[in-house]
Every structure is written in C-alpha cells, then in structure tokens.
Scaffold this active site. Structure first.
Site, PDB file in Angstrom:
ATOM      1  N   GLY A   1      -6.036  -4.144  -6.534  1.00 49.29           N
ATOM      2  CA  GLY A   1      -6.790  -3.671  -7.802  1.00 49.29           C
ATOM      3  C   GLY A   1      -7.758  -3.532  -7.665  1.00 49.29           C
ATOM      4  N   SER A   2      -8.484  -4.777  -8.753  1.00 45.96           N
ATOM      5  CA  SER A   2      -9.703  -4.308  -8.623  1.00 45.96           C
ATOM      6  C   SER A   2     -10.536  -5.745  -7.722  1.00 45.96           C
ATOM      7  CB  SER A   2     -10.068  -5.114  -9.833  1.00 45.96           C
ATOM      8  OG  SER A   2     -10.025  -5.361 -10.552  1.00 45.96           O
TER       9      SER A   2
ATOM     10  N   TRP B   1      -2.389   1.348 -12.186  1.00 42.71           N
ATOM     11  CA  TRP B   1      -1.593   1.637 -12.530  1.00 42.71           C
ATOM     12  C   TRP B   1      -2.272   2.977 -12.077  1.00 42.71           C
ATOM     13  CZ3 TRP B   1      -5.788   5.209 -13.434  1.00 42.71           C
ATOM     14  CH2 TRP B   1      -7.627   4.775 -13.314  1.00 42.71           C
ATOM     15  N   ASN B   2      -3.321   3.572 -10.819  1.00 46.06           N
ATOM     16  CA  ASN B   2      -3.564   4.562 -10.174  1.00 46.06           C
ATOM     17  C   ASN B   2      -2.481   5.490  -9.790  1.00 46.06           C
ATOM     18  OD1 ASN B   2      -3.765   3.225  -8.891  1.00 46.06           O
ATOM     19  ND2 ASN B   2      -6.111   3.904  -7.866  1.00 46.06           N
TER      20      ASN B   2
ATOM     21  N   CYS C   1      -9.111   4.179  -4.989  1.00 44.76           N
ATOM     22  CA  CYS C   1      -9.901   3.456  -4.589  1.00 44.76           C
ATOM     23  C   CYS C   1     -10.141   4.496  -3.155  1.00 44.76           C
ATOM     24  CB  CYS C   1      -8.618   2.573  -3.906  1.00 44.76           C
ATOM     25  SG  CYS C   1      -7.191   2.824  -3.518  1.00 44.76           S
TER      26      CYS C   1
ATOM     27  N   GLU D   1      -5.532  -5.499  -1.525  1.00 41.67           N
ATOM     28  CA  GLU D   1      -5.664  -3.797  -1.213  1.00 41.67           C
ATOM     29  C   GLU D   1      -7.037  -3.621  -2.420  1.00 41.67           C
ATOM     30  OE1 GLU D   1      -6.868  -0.948  -1.950  1.00 41.67           O
ATOM     31  OE2 GLU D   1      -4.437   0.687  -1.811  1.00 41.67           O
ATOM     32  N   LEU D   2      -8.142  -2.988  -2.625  1.00 43.83           N
ATOM     33  CA  LEU D   2      -9.289  -3.774  -3.513  1.00 43.83           C
ATOM     34  C   LEU D   2     -10.025  -2.440  -4.078  1.00 43.83           C
ATOM     35  CD1 LEU D   2     -10.030  -7.761  -2.598  1.00 43.83           C
ATOM     36  CD2 LEU D   2      -8.265  -6.461  -4.321  1.00 43.83           C
TER      37      LEU D   2
ATOM     38  N   GLU E   1     -17.877   1.271  -7.497  1.00 43.44           N
ATOM     39  CA  GLU E   1     -17.165   2.468  -7.675  1.00 43.44           C
ATOM     40  C   GLU E   1     -16.791   3.014  -9.188  1.00 43.44           C
ATOM     41  OE1 GLU E   1     -13.547   0.846  -7.101  1.00 43.44           O
ATOM     42  OE2 GLU E   1     -12.916   2.172  -5.859  1.00 43.44           O
TER      43      GLU E   1
ATOM     44  N   LYS F   1       5.233  -7.065 -10.496  1.00 45.68           N
ATOM     45  CA  LYS F   1       4.354  -6.326 -11.828  1.00 45.68           C
ATOM     46  C   LYS F   1       3.383  -5.721 -11.841  1.00 45.68           C
ATOM     47  CE  LYS F   1       0.451  -7.219 -13.834  1.00 45.68           C
ATOM     48  NZ  LYS F   1       0.936  -6.767 -14.907  1.00 45.68           N
ATOM     49  N   PRO F   2       3.437  -4.941 -12.328  1.00 48.56           N
ATOM     50  CA  PRO F   2       3.530  -3.150 -12.436  1.00 48.56           C
ATOM     51  C   PRO F   2       2.591  -3.478 -13.801  1.00 48.56           C
ATOM     52  CG  PRO F   2       5.835  -3.030 -13.669  1.00 48.56           C
ATOM     53  CD  PRO F   2       5.034  -4.272 -12.684  1.00 48.56           C
ATOM     54  N   ALA F   3       1.779  -2.831 -13.072  1.00 46.50           N
ATOM     55  CA  ALA F   3       0.628  -2.502 -14.710  1.00 46.50           C
ATOM     56  C   ALA F   3       0.539  -2.337 -15.842  1.00 46.50           C
ATOM     57  CB  ALA F   3      -0.644  -1.791 -13.752  1.00 46.50           C
TER      58      ALA F   3
HETATM   59  P1  ADP Z   1      -7.706  -1.144 -12.198  1.00 50.88           P
HETATM   60  O1  ADP Z   1      -9.561  -1.431 -12.422  1.00 50.88           O
HETATM   61  O2  ADP Z   1      -7.516  -1.158 -11.766  1.00 50.88           O
HETATM   62  O3  ADP Z   1      -6.763  -1.663 -13.877  1.00 50.88           O
HETATM   63  P2  ADP Z   1      -7.029  -4.458 -12.068  1.00 50.88           P
HETATM   64  O4  ADP Z   1      -7.173  -5.287 -10.674  1.00 50.88           O
HETATM   65  O5  ADP Z   1      -7.223  -4.640 -13.261  1.00 50.88           O
HETATM   66  O6  ADP Z   1      -6.926  -2.988 -11.877  1.00 50.88           O
HETATM   67  O7  ADP Z   1      -5.549  -4.494 -12.171  1.00 50.88           O
HETATM   68  C1  ADP Z   1      -4.267  -4.687 -11.243  1.00 50.88           C
HETATM   69  C2  ADP Z   1      -3.210  -6.042 -11.607  1.00 50.88           C
HETATM   70  O8  ADP Z   1      -3.907  -6.539 -11.259  1.00 50.88           O
HETATM   71  C3  ADP Z   1      -2.731  -5.429 -12.721  1.00 50.88           C
HETATM   72  O9  ADP Z   1      -1.125  -4.840 -12.816  1.00 50.88           O
HETATM   73  C4  ADP Z   1      -3.453  -5.875 -13.864  1.00 50.88           C
HETATM   74  O10 ADP Z   1      -2.430  -6.227 -14.728  1.00 50.88           O
HETATM   75  C5  ADP Z   1      -3.429  -7.515 -13.001  1.00 50.88           C
HETATM   76  N1  ADP Z   1      -4.481  -8.103 -13.464  1.00 50.88           N
HETATM   77  C6  ADP Z   1      -5.140  -8.188 -14.101  1.00 50.88           C
HETATM   78  N2  ADP Z   1      -5.856  -9.979 -14.289  1.00 50.88           N
HETATM   79  C7  ADP Z   1      -4.759 -10.263 -13.558  1.00 50.88           C
HETATM   80  C8  ADP Z   1      -4.936 -11.007 -13.501  1.00 50.88           C
HETATM   81  N3  ADP Z   1      -5.668 -11.915 -13.909  1.00 50.88           N
HETATM   82  N4  ADP Z   1      -3.900 -12.198 -12.374  1.00 50.88           N
HETATM   83  C9  ADP Z   1      -2.951 -11.276 -12.338  1.00 50.88           C
HETATM   84  N5  ADP Z   1      -2.838 -10.157 -12.909  1.00 50.88           N
HETATM   85  C10 ADP Z   1      -3.356  -9.533 -12.989  1.00 50.88           C
END
Ligand code: ADP
Length: 486
Positions: free
Chosen positions: A236-237, A156-157, A292, A258-259, A389, A180-182
């Site tokens: 994402g994370s 989402w950032n 990030c 990209e974590l 972080e 698949k966006p956030a």
């Molecule tokens: P943030 O800490 O930036 O919210 P996330 O890793 O939780 O990072 O989310 C980044 C993306 O990954 C979002 O689109 C979220 O919906 C998606 N996401 C979260 N959990 C899962 C999962 N188990 N499998 C696939 N996508 C996921």
C-alpha cells in the site's frame, strides 16, 4: 451482478472456518467505480473481530505447521485449480469492484493463482544447511521453520494477486494467516477464501477480516501490536507502511512492506522506438495507471524526444476508455473521486509550470471516474509529477541529454521500486541497470512481474521481496541446531 457460481459472492468475514457478520451487524457498501452503484453491503469488522481471527489462526497453527510440505501443497494445488476453473466469475467480480478491463482481470486471476502453484511446490524445497563443524564432537545444522501467525494487509489495485502473493508463501511455509483486504475490493478476496474452503483448508488457517476505511487503522493496530502475530506483510502507501512499521516496534515483528514507487522509464537514443512506445503504454496505462510499478516519469533522450512524444500520443489517443465490462475497453475508471482529483491537480500543476498537454488532459466525456489517457511534454523536475506517484493515466515526458543525466534524474527520488529503460547497447544496458537505485529493473519491456522473480523495492519503497525463492524466506525463521557430545 450475475455470477455462474453465486457461492462466490460473499458479504461476511471468515474466521475459524465460519462466515461471520460483524459485531452488532455493522455493514458497509462496496461500489462499482464504473457506475457508482452499490454491489453489495458487507460486514464492517474492527478490532474485536480481528482479535478473534488472530486467536483462531493461533489455534490452527500447530496442526497446519505439523503437516508435511507435500500435504500442504496438495491442498494449495486444489485451491489453484479451483481459482483457474472459476476464472470468469472471479474476473467479473474484480472488474465490478475495481474497474479494470475484463481482459486485465482475467490476466490477474492467472497471475494471482500462479503464486499458489509456485509456492505450493517451493515449500517442498525449504532446504536448510549442514554446516562444517568447528569441533570434532559437534554437528551443526541450520533449519528453516515457518514463522507462525501472519497478517496480510492488501490494497485495491490487485485485489486477488496481492492476497495470493502474501498468503501462498505463508501457507507453504506452514504459517496461518489473518488477511485484511482493501475496503474498496473485499469481494475478490472473499471469493478466494470460499475457494480455499472448498479446497480443504482446515478452519483457522486462512481468516479474513473486512472493514471500511474508518476501521482499517484499528484492524492494523490490532495486527501490529498482537504478540501472537509474528509477521505483517503490507502492500500500500508509504505513509501507511510507516505507521505499520512504527506500530510493530514493541513486538519486534518481521515486516514485509511493498510501498509506493516513482518508476522512471528511460528511452535512450539507441532504443527501438516502436517497442519503447508499446512498453510505455503497457507500463503506464495498465489498470488506468494505478499500479505501484507503473512508469511515473518518462525520461526521453534529446535526439528521440519529439519522435517518441508523437508516436506515444498517437497510440494513447487510440486507447478505449469505458466500463471494464464493455468489449474493447482498455482503460477503465479510476478507483475513487480522490484519485481523479490527484490526477487533475498534477496536470494543473505541470501545465501551470510550463508543461504542454499533447493528448488528453481532462475528465472523460463519460463523466464519473473516467479520465482521458494523457501525455504531457516539456515536464521538468520542479513539477509535482516528478516527485509524487500520480497513480493515474498520465505520462509526463522529461527531456535529458546524457546517460549520466538520465541516471541522476531517475535516482532523484526517495522511492526505489521499479525502473524501466530501452537501449540496444549492451554496455549501456549493464551500466544503467547497475546504477539505477531500484529493487527491479526491466530492460526493453514495460511488464516485469511474475511468480518466479523477486518483487520488491529499496529506499522508501519497502522491505522484503515477494514471489520467487526469496519470497518464501520472508515467512520462515532460521533455526541453528548444535548437536554436541557426539
Ligand atoms: P492505497 O493508497 O493503495 O489506498 P493505503 O495504504 O491507504 O493505500 O491502503 C492499503 C491498505 O492499507 C488497505 O487495505 C487499507 O484499508 C489499509 N490501511 C489504511 N490505513 C491503515 C492503517 N492506519 N493501518 C492499517 N491498515 C491501513
């Protein structure tokens, strides 16, 4: 929300060239983090809709891949032009769902669009090789071909740029995409798809599936385990990155991840202190500290520590907190209650272990998701801010004495995304840059990303690179062609 072009406000997913509701009409709310108000309720899709999107991407692949790079580039260029022409609407959509100040949103529209322009052209230069032969009757070649159906899962950032940074090289390489966006920021992504449709992308080339936080795991599982999807690109994370990597093992997928990061920002005694303060503000407080590559640990050499802390705190106290749509605001709200709780917990932990709040330190008087831009002094490696972080507007200042100590502290993390340092000694610049364990090093500036340079991390910050000529390779396979009997 009043946009100039209301066709950009979409609430459905997009599969096979059609805007579609979720099965059984499920919906979830997208909210404005500055006010808590619901902006719109959007389709809440899951595994079955994802499967349909993958099938559509698979059907569209042969015709899209058969186009010349120039034909694909023409469509992509129209998409780029439409995005730029709708900058104001896209910026307002982004600020409304994500919270960043409008000026930053406008900047992200330009930055996000730049990947489309760049990769549209770079696709024309996906050169292979003619390899000097080992046998007189043979000719040997290496060709590059698009990998096939790709999946993009984004955070989402950066609601626009994370989509374009993945989809643009995929399209340029002749791949089709399911994105698949956030869940917090689907509206910016949907607006991009509307403009892609207007630009003339054929049905099935660009599909988008949207779902709430509860649906993300099943959408991710479907994308990772599908034998049709050949590549998953995720930002994402680190925690979710690990899940995707594991889930992709059975189908031996290519992954770009990209974590998380834990960026050091080192200020040496010989730095231009005013420039370092400027850079620290840009790197740390942009997007309210939610990027990030944000500086997470500010390591400051003994001789300039106090002066730097004082100058930084004075500038930080001038930052304007508020809704991103208000003129003059430089720091918007955080994305969700959990984000603000993490920031509070990190500050409490640091203060409990002896750190000192120089400025800020608590929730902002505006309430809601607003937090005071904060500077902490006297921070040590034993505190949580050193390891995790923070993803918020908190600058923790660590003290060091020698260059070797700074490098050791900087590298003492499982992450390795971005590093920053300030120095005017040319020998030190190369020594330190080469010693830092990170995918990106930025010297004497707090901002480093653009479409022409390779973005990505080492260690547990990820795999692969986005942007630049290397970013295109992530979506291509090399085929060796051996022509014998000549
Ligand atoms: P943030 O800490 O930036 O919210 P996330 O890793 O939780 O990072 O989310 C980044 C993306 O990954 C979002 O689109 C979220 O919906 C998606 N996401 C979260 N959990 C899962 C999962 N188990 N499998 C696939 N996508 C996921």
């Amino acid at each position: 929300m009043q946009l100039k072009d209301m066709s950009l406000l979409k609430a459905k997913g997009y599969i096979d060239g059609k805007w579609v509701d979720a099965d059984a009409g499920r919906r979830f709310a997208v909210t404005n983090p500055a006010t808590g108000a619901t902006l719109v309720e959007v389709a809440d899709m899951g595994a079955t809709e994802t499967r349909r999107a993958i099938d559509a991407a698979s059907r569209a692949l042969p015709a899209w891949r058969a186009k010349t790079a120039k034909e694909r580039a023409t469509i992509m260029r129209r998409w780029f032009d439409l995005i730029i022409a709708h900058t104001e609407d896209l910026a307002l959509l982004m600020t409304s769902e994500q919270g960043k100040p409008l000026a930053e949103s406008r900047g992200e529209v330009a930055y996000g669009a730049s990947f489309i322009e760049w990769f549209a052209e770079e696709g024309k230069r996906a050169y292979g090789d003619v390899i000097p032969t080992t046998q007189a009757d043979r000719r040997l070649f290496a060709l590059k071909q698009g990998i096939g159906v790709c999946a993009a899962i984004t955070p989402w950032n950066f609601p626009i740029a994370m989509i374009t940074r993945k989809c643009a090289p995929a399209f340029a390489a002749g791949c089709t995409v399911v994105a698949k966006p956030a869940e917090a920021t689907p509206l910016s992504a949907l607006a991009l798809v509307e403009l892609a449709e207007q630009a003339g992308f054929p049905p099935g080339v660009f599909n988008i599936v949207i779902g709430d936080a509860g649906k993300a795991p099943e959408i991710g599982l479907e994308l990772c385990t599908s034998p049709i999807v050949r590549k998953v690109s995720f930002t994402g994370s680190t925690e979710v990155g690990r899940i995707l990597l594991r889930q992709s093992a059975d189908t031996i997928k290519k992954l770009s991840l990209e974590l998380g990061g834990n960026a050091p920002f080192i200020v040496f005694d010989d730095a231009d202190l005013d420039a370092a303060v400027e850079g620290a503000i840009a790197s740390k407080y942009r997007n309210a500290g939610q990027t990030c590559v944000c500086a997470n640990r500010l390591l400051v050499q003994d001789g300039v520590y106090d002066a730097f802390a004082e100058k930084l705190a004075a500038k930080v106290a001038q930052l304007e907190v508020g809704a991103g749509t208000e003129p003059g605001v430089t720091v918007g709200p955080l994305i969700e209650p959990a984000a603000i709780e993490k920031v509070e917990a990190h500050i409490a932990d640091a203060v409990g272990k002896g750190a000192r709040v120089v400025t800020g330190g608590k929730r902002h008087a505006l309430g809601g998701l607003f937090f005071e831009p904060t500077v902490l002094a006297g921070v040590t490696p034993q505190m949580r801010v050193a390891r995790e972080e923070t993803f918020g507007p908190v600058a923790p200042l660590f003290r060091f004495k020698t260059e070797d100590e700074a490098i050791a502290m900087a590298n003492d993390t499982e992450f390795g995304l971005a590093s920053y340092f300030y120095s005017r000694d040319v020998g030190r610049v190369f020594r330190v840059a080469e010693s830092l364990e990170s995918g990106m090093v930025c010297v004497n500036s707090g901002i480093l990303s653009n479409e022409v340079s390779p973005f990505g991390g080492v260690k547990q910050s990820g795999l692969g690179r986005e942007g630049s000529k290397y970013g295109l390779d992530e979506y291509m396979e090399i085929k060796y062609l051996c022509l014998a009997g000549l």
